[in-house]
Design an enzyme around this catalytic site. Structure first.
Site, PDB file in Angstrom:
ATOM      1  N   ASP A 139      -1.695   5.773  -2.720  1.00 51.50           N
ATOM      2  CA  ASP A 139      -2.410   5.476  -3.957  1.00 51.50           C
ATOM      3  C   ASP A 139      -1.933   4.183  -4.615  1.00 51.50           C
ATOM      4  O   ASP A 139      -2.584   3.672  -5.526  1.00 51.50           O
ATOM      5  CB  ASP A 139      -2.233   6.625  -4.963  1.00 51.50           C
ATOM      6  CG  ASP A 139      -2.806   7.943  -4.452  1.00 51.50           C
ATOM      7  OD1 ASP A 139      -3.862   7.904  -3.804  1.00 51.50           O
ATOM      8  OD2 ASP A 139      -2.188   8.995  -4.697  1.00 51.50           O
ATOM      9  N   ASP A 183      -0.462   9.887  -7.001  1.00 56.41           N
ATOM     10  CA  ASP A 183       0.974  10.153  -6.926  1.00 56.41           C
ATOM     11  C   ASP A 183       1.616   9.665  -5.639  1.00 56.41           C
ATOM     12  O   ASP A 183       2.834   9.613  -5.545  1.00 56.41           O
ATOM     13  CB  ASP A 183       1.231  11.657  -7.045  1.00 56.41           C
ATOM     14  CG  ASP A 183       0.755  12.416  -5.819  1.00 56.41           C
ATOM     15  OD1 ASP A 183       1.597  12.991  -5.106  1.00 56.41           O
ATOM     16  OD2 ASP A 183      -0.458  12.411  -5.558  1.00 56.41           O
ATOM     17  N   ASP A 197      -6.718  11.384  -7.481  1.00 55.14           N
ATOM     18  CA  ASP A 197      -6.301  11.793  -6.145  1.00 55.14           C
ATOM     19  C   ASP A 197      -6.222  13.323  -6.176  1.00 55.14           C
ATOM     20  O   ASP A 197      -6.146  13.923  -7.252  1.00 55.14           O
ATOM     21  CB  ASP A 197      -4.932  11.177  -5.841  1.00 55.14           C
ATOM     22  CG  ASP A 197      -4.326  11.711  -4.560  1.00 55.14           C
ATOM     23  OD1 ASP A 197      -5.017  11.709  -3.535  1.00 55.14           O
ATOM     24  OD2 ASP A 197      -3.160  12.157  -4.611  1.00 55.14           O
TER      25      ASP A 197
END
Length: 594
Positions: A493, A489, A304
């Protein structure tokens, strides 16, 4: 399990050493062996019935019962005791339960305002008009019917900056209204909303996740049936060479007892336990031995962006004063003073970043008519100056983001900002690529921001403007080429973290949902820990392979001796215990290495 083990061993030893009638001894033996073996028996039968496969549980069971039938009671107790101790160690490194789904319900408020009424979010119908106040979450997906504002959709899309929305724009459930009151026409029910889809994905992720196996689980599928077949062959073939039937059966059962993987059963779980302990010491929390095992076999890694590769907070990179001699009225310090006075009244993340560049005590008492225009900036009056600070660009700016100051409609300064890349991130990416791991970046951020960050870091493949559903689907496409690590995080996600071969979350900036859903947590958000974790995983597997080769090699020699009648049961147990101690000492090298 440990208390049951101790009680069972004591009962067996009492039966063996205390003088009593033979039938009482056998009653104690049966009780002791039942307590020691019941889990092995249940597990082996379940696996045999469900998948027609056998593993070390069946071998342990047959070996111990064989030892008991031969009258070698202590040998059988030692075999199952060593094995159980190994399983106890391994269970200390197995997954902690994760209740991610109920935590994720915090993504949206429990109730919403329908014009002047307040109803449960589950009761919203398509076409209902929702009244969303400042700071409230949008309950379901919809379209803005009235008003304009900025929304924070970072939890869903990962986009680092607030998004300006106006009449006719689509909005997602779970987004937070940062500005004035807006009216939203519901285009979905709660069940069909983005938040609900995330919950569904998270629930199904565990079922879709590949059940990773440790090296021992894979090996036992081959080792156990081979040993059983060889034991039967010993019983059947030896009579052809003149050995009595009773002696052949004795040697066959002895063969089984010797082949019982005691050294393997304790040294391998201990290796994983040690590897996980070393990871923990280095700030890498691994929730299970299978995840540590899988790290070393990864072919792809997906990151990410916001909060993972970047800090997730804005940093001012440059302030460009267009003309330091605009008039005799102000110089560069005056411009800075005006900028700080205005931004001190705003709670916008960019304003906070600008305030962070100076330690000055700002006096904003002279400011009048302060207004914050959602998605655009701020305006205020200072003495006879009309000041506006916002995102109306007067020239082409190559920076990721910038704002501009105008005084009395004249452009006087540009302030450049960006979401700073974490320290040593480029080094981490190169290290992973040197290990033949392909790198990806999945982000909900805009194309130009994503491409710039990706190109700076040298990431192999970049995907941008993604929703959680996009990340989930694209992850599955990437995984087709091999085991894939996902690093994230945010709440958005969580489904992919739970679905992935190995999900790694950031323990510092990471959301509770991401940490719960992941298999590995990096405590201090240091991306360097990922290559370190992979190295620990590889070295742990290397030590395990050494232990397996050594233990199995010694066993093969003793097994051959047992077939020809040269190895007693006690010699086999002694050799196996000695091998166990040597493999334990070898395992300690993991601690010294890291």
């Amino acid at each position: 399990h440990f208390s049951i083990l101790v009680i069972a061993v004591i009962i067996g030893l009492i039966g063996y050493f205390v003088k009593m009638p033979t039938y009482l001894k056998w009653i104690l033996y049966v009780i002791s062996y039942s307590m020691l073996l019941y889990r092995c028996i249940i597990n082996s039968l379940k696996l045999l019935i469900k998948s027609k496969t056998i593993n070390e549980n069946l071998l342990i069971t047959v070996s111990c019962l064989g030892a008991l039938s031969l009258g070698n009671v202590l040998e059988g107790i030692m075999v199952i005791t060593l094995y159980t101790m190994g399983k106890i160690l391994e269970e200390k490194a197995i997954n902690n339960s994760r209740n991610s789904i109920k935590d994720l319900m915090d993504l949206t408020d429990k109730s919403v305002n329908i014009k002047v009424k307040n109803i449960l979010v589950e009761d919203v119908k398509v076409g209902d008009i929702l009244l969303v106040k400042k700071g409230e979450k949008i309950g379901v997906d919809g379209i803005i019917k009235s008003g304009a504002s900025s929304i924070d959709s970072s939890a869903l899309t990962g986009e680092s900056e607030p998004v300006f929305i106006k009449e006719g724009d689509k909005v997602l459930s779970g987004s937070i209204n940062l500005g004035d009151i807006i009216l939203v026409e519901a285009t979905s029910t709660f069940e069909d909303s983005t938040v609900s889809k995330i919950l569904e994905m998270l629930e199904s992720a565990t079922d879709k996740k590949t059940k990773t196996e440790t090296i021992v689980s894979k090996g036992s599928k081959i080792y156990t049936p081979v040993v059983l077949v060889l034991s039967i062959l010993v019983m059947l073939v030896l009579p052809l060479f003149g050995v009595s039937v009773s002696s052949s059966i004795y040697r066959g059962l002895t063969f089984l007892v010797i082949s019982c993987p005691c050294a393997i059963a304790i040294s391998v779980p201990l290796s994983y336990f040690t590897g996980i302990g070393v990871c923990s010491k280095n700030g890498i929390l691994v929730k299970g031995s299978n995840y540590l095992d899988s790290l070393s076999s990864a072919k792809n890694i997906i990151f990410d962006k916001t909060g993972t590769l970047t800090n997730g907070t804005f940093k001012v990179t440059n302030i460009d004063i267009k003309d330091e001699d605009l008039t005799d009225e102000y110089n560069k310090d005056d411009i800075m003073e005006i900028l700080l006075m205005g931004e001190s009244l705003s709670n916008h993340p960019i304003a906070k970043s600008i305030m962070g560049i100076s330690n000055r005590n700002v006096d904003n008492s002279k400011i009048k008519n302060f207004k914050e225009i959602s998605g655009k900036g701020i305006t205020f009056q200072l003495d006879d100056k009309q000041v506006s600070i916002g995102n109306n660009k007067m020239d082409e700016c190559k920076e990721i983001a910038s704002i501009h100051m105008h005084i009395n409609r004249k452009h006087v300064a540009s302030i450049f900002i960006k979401d700073g890349i974490k320290k040593n991130t480029s080094t981490v990416i190169k290290s992973l690529q040197k290990n033949d791991i392909k790198t990806y970046m999945f982000t909900g951020d805009k194309k130009d921001i994503a491409l710039e960050i990706g190109e700076i870091l040298g990431i192999d493949e970049i995907k941008y403007e993604m929703l959680p559903t996009d990340k989930f689907k694209d992850y599955e496409k990437v995984e087709e080429s091999g085991p894939t690590i996902f690093v994230g995080d945010g709440i958005n996600d969580a489904p992919v973290l739970k679905r992935s071969s190995v999900g790694i979350s950031m323990g510092g900036v990471g959301s509770d949902q991401a940490i719960e859903a992941s298999d590995i947590v990096i405590v201090n958000d240091d991306l360097n820990k990922i290559p370190l974790g992979i190295n620990i995983s590889k070295y742990t597997k290397h030590i395990i392979k050494e232990n397996l080769i050594f233990a199995i090699g010694v066993k093969v020699v003793i097994l051959v001796l047992s077939v020809v009648g040269l190895a007693s049961m006690w010699l086999a147990v002694f050799a196996d215990t000695g091998v166990t101690l040597l493999t334990i000492l070898n395992t300690l090298r993991i601690i010294k290495k890291f």
